[in-house]
Motif scaffolding. Structure first.
Motif, PDB file in Angstrom:
ATOM      1  N   THR A 325       0.843  -1.204   0.000  1.00 28.89           N
ATOM      2  CA  THR A 325       0.000   0.000   0.000  1.00 28.89           C
ATOM      3  C   THR A 325       0.880   1.257   0.000  1.00 28.89           C
ATOM      4  OG1 THR A 325      -1.743  -1.216   1.143  1.00 28.89           O
ATOM      5  CG2 THR A 325      -1.871   1.190   1.229  1.00 28.89           C
ATOM      6  N   GLU A 326       1.993   1.197   0.751  1.00 26.29           N
ATOM      7  CA  GLU A 326       2.905   2.342   0.775  1.00 26.29           C
ATOM      8  C   GLU A 326       3.507   2.581  -0.619  1.00 26.29           C
ATOM      9  OE1 GLU A 326       6.147   2.106   3.612  1.00 26.29           O
ATOM     10  OE2 GLU A 326       6.491   4.264   3.440  1.00 26.29           O
ATOM     11  N   ALA A 327       3.873   1.487  -1.292  1.00 31.40           N
ATOM     12  CA  ALA A 327       4.455   1.620  -2.634  1.00 31.40           C
ATOM     13  C   ALA A 327       3.451   2.224  -3.614  1.00 31.40           C
ATOM     14  CB  ALA A 327       4.923   0.257  -3.141  1.00 31.40           C
ATOM     15  N   ILE A 328       2.194   1.785  -3.506  1.00 33.57           N
ATOM     16  CA  ILE A 328       1.136   2.332  -4.368  1.00 33.57           C
ATOM     17  C   ILE A 328       0.955   3.823  -4.067  1.00 33.57           C
ATOM     18  CG2 ILE A 328      -1.370   2.284  -4.821  1.00 33.57           C
ATOM     19  CD1 ILE A 328      -0.194  -0.201  -5.957  1.00 33.57           C
ATOM     20  N   ALA A 329       0.879   4.151  -2.771  1.00 32.09           N
ATOM     21  CA  ALA A 329       0.684   5.552  -2.361  1.00 32.09           C
ATOM     22  C   ALA A 329       1.820   6.424  -2.906  1.00 32.09           C
ATOM     23  CB  ALA A 329       0.614   5.649  -0.834  1.00 32.09           C
ATOM     24  N   ASN A 330       3.057   5.940  -2.772  1.00 32.41           N
ATOM     25  CA  ASN A 330       4.208   6.721  -3.251  1.00 32.41           C
ATOM     26  C   ASN A 330       4.219   6.835  -4.770  1.00 32.41           C
ATOM     27  OD1 ASN A 330       5.243   7.395  -0.756  1.00 32.41           O
ATOM     28  ND2 ASN A 330       6.433   5.506  -0.594  1.00 32.41           N
ATOM     29  N   ALA A 331       3.844   5.752  -5.444  1.00 28.12           N
ATOM     30  CA  ALA A 331       3.825   5.787  -6.911  1.00 28.12           C
ATOM     31  C   ALA A 331       2.787   6.796  -7.406  1.00 28.12           C
ATOM     32  CB  ALA A 331       3.513   4.393  -7.462  1.00 28.12           C
ATOM     33  N   ILE A 332       1.637   6.816  -6.756  1.00 28.22           N
ATOM     34  CA  ILE A 332       0.605   7.791  -7.153  1.00 28.22           C
ATOM     35  C   ILE A 332       1.111   9.203  -6.887  1.00 28.22           C
ATOM     36  CG2 ILE A 332      -1.747   8.631  -6.736  1.00 28.22           C
ATOM     37  CD1 ILE A 332      -2.537   5.751  -6.023  1.00 28.22           C
TER      38      ILE A 332
END
Ligand code: 3PG
Length: 390
Positions: A325-332
């Motif tokens: 979820t952190e990776a998705i949040a950062n990618a967005i």
């Protein structure tokens, strides 16, 4: 629809429906996002010289009964500080209420009123009689056809959209009606069943539909992999296959995770182990996407023109299962795409990873956000359109 911003409100009695349904603990507001989002509307009404009445629901109390735990008092305390002026809570307002120029009065929880939830006509007319202008600004409750969100607007002398509702509709419209491509949607959460309609409608319009959380587990099972003791829905495997086929026939895709993070129990102290998706055993529970999958998804997000995000991809409440979820949040956050996010868990994840400022638009809607994504016409918006057309 008619917009509040375009109206002369000087000296007018203006009744604003906000969604101030916020979490409260021991008499204090614990998450103020919805109140903060409504402040510009209330301030604009004051600047325009209105006599301001604000109404909202809070929680789901029993109709017809006052219940202190669902009182809007904590919200009124918050508004007092935020607006730097005295804000009055009015419990007895249905038969008329005195409001001075530049004053703000908040009506006690509209769900204490008999008839609110069934959109009762008598109640709607009473609310309508209190104002010259009704402002629907509660995007978070726009999917409910209730007396304070819908009925009142049919009978008020003027019914218009407030700035927050207008901004939400603009942002969601921009993401879905004519999006910059590729359009990527991330739909997480625990169950396919609660998001089936969303997945179904998104699979027809998006270029990549990323399933996360328990939802992804059902897709992993549909791809023929073992999911062990993971939360998934056996009876929806066929549905998941159909959704993937629908996406592919539309030149899109629903990518299946290539690696996952498993644990042996749902607990804060569970040990996290990264596994290839084909190595999941009978004892494993999948709690997050793995680093390879997160990398692949980050690249998809990086190339996106538009990103719509609803739902975490793992059990991010437990740090060891929060990397996906952190990776998705950062990618967005890093992506140049127009990004829009909504839903309670999603907002909690955005807060946890500190990316709020880097997301183009954060919706105040939970259920309403989902219904919009489902392609449904929100009843409160339909009412405003009807009022604008006559
Ligand atoms: C929400 O929190 O999604 C809205 O305030 C709507 O609340 P409801 O689901 O109780 O109608």
């Amino acid at each position: 629809v008619i917009k509040m911003a375009d109206l002369d409100l000087s000296g007018k009695r203006v009744l604003i429906r906000e969604d101030l349904n916020v979490p409260v603990k021991e008499g204090k507001v614990t998450s103020d996002a919805r109140i903060r989002a409504s402040l510009p509307t209330i301030k604009l009404a004051l600047e325009k010289g209105a006599k301001v009445m604000v109404m909202s629901h809070l929680g789901r109390p029993t109709e017809g009964e006052y219940d202190a735990q669902y009182s809007l008092q904590p919200v009124v305390d918050y508004l007092n500080d935020a607006l730097e002026q005295h804000v009055r809570l009015e419990t007895d307002y249905l038969d008329g209420v005195d409001v001075a120029d530049n004053e703000v009065v908040v009506f006690e929880n509209v769900r204490f009123n008999v008839g609110e939830k069934k959109d009762d006509e008598t109640l709607s007319k009473k609310l309508a009689a209190l104002c010259d202008v009704y402002v629907m600004d509660a995007f978070g409750t726009a999917h409910r056809a209730q007396a304070s969100t819908h009925g009142v607007g049919l009978f008020a002398p003027v019914a218009c959209a407030g700035p927050l509702l207008a901004a939400e509709l603009d942002a969601l419209g921009k993401a879905l009606d004519n999006p910059a491509r590729p359009l990527v949607a991330i739909v997480g959460g625990s169950k396919v069943s609660t998001k089936l309609t969303v997945l179904d409608s998104l699979s027809k319009v998006v270029d990549q539909l990323v399933a996360g959380g328990g939802i992804a587990n059902t897709f992993i099972a549909a791809a023929g992999h073992a999911v062990g003791k993971s939360l998934y829905e056996k009876d929806l495997i066929a549905e998941a296959t159909k959704l993937t086929e629908a996406a592919r026939s539309n030149d899109g895709d629903i990518p299946v995770p290539t690696d996952v993070v498993v644990g042996s129990e749902f607990s804060e102290s569970a040990v996290a182990t990264i596994k290839n998706v084909s190595e999941v055993t009978d004892e494993d529970m999948i709690f997050d996407i793995g680093p390879d999958t997160a990398n692949t998804l980050a690249k998809i997000i990086e190339r996106a023109g538009t990103v719509v995000w609803n739902g975490p991809v793992g059990v991010f409440e437990f740090d060891q299962f929060g990397n996906g979820t952190e990776a998705i949040a950062n990618a967005i956050a890093k992506s140049n795409a127009f990004s829009i996010a909504g839903g309670g868990d999603t907002l909690a994840a955005i807060d946890k990873y500190g990316v709020a400022d880097d997301i183009s638009y954060i919706s105040t809607g939970g259920g309403a956000f989902l219904e919009f994504l489902e392609g449904k016409k929100l009843p409160a918006v339909a009412m405003l359109e009807k009022r604008a057309s006559v």
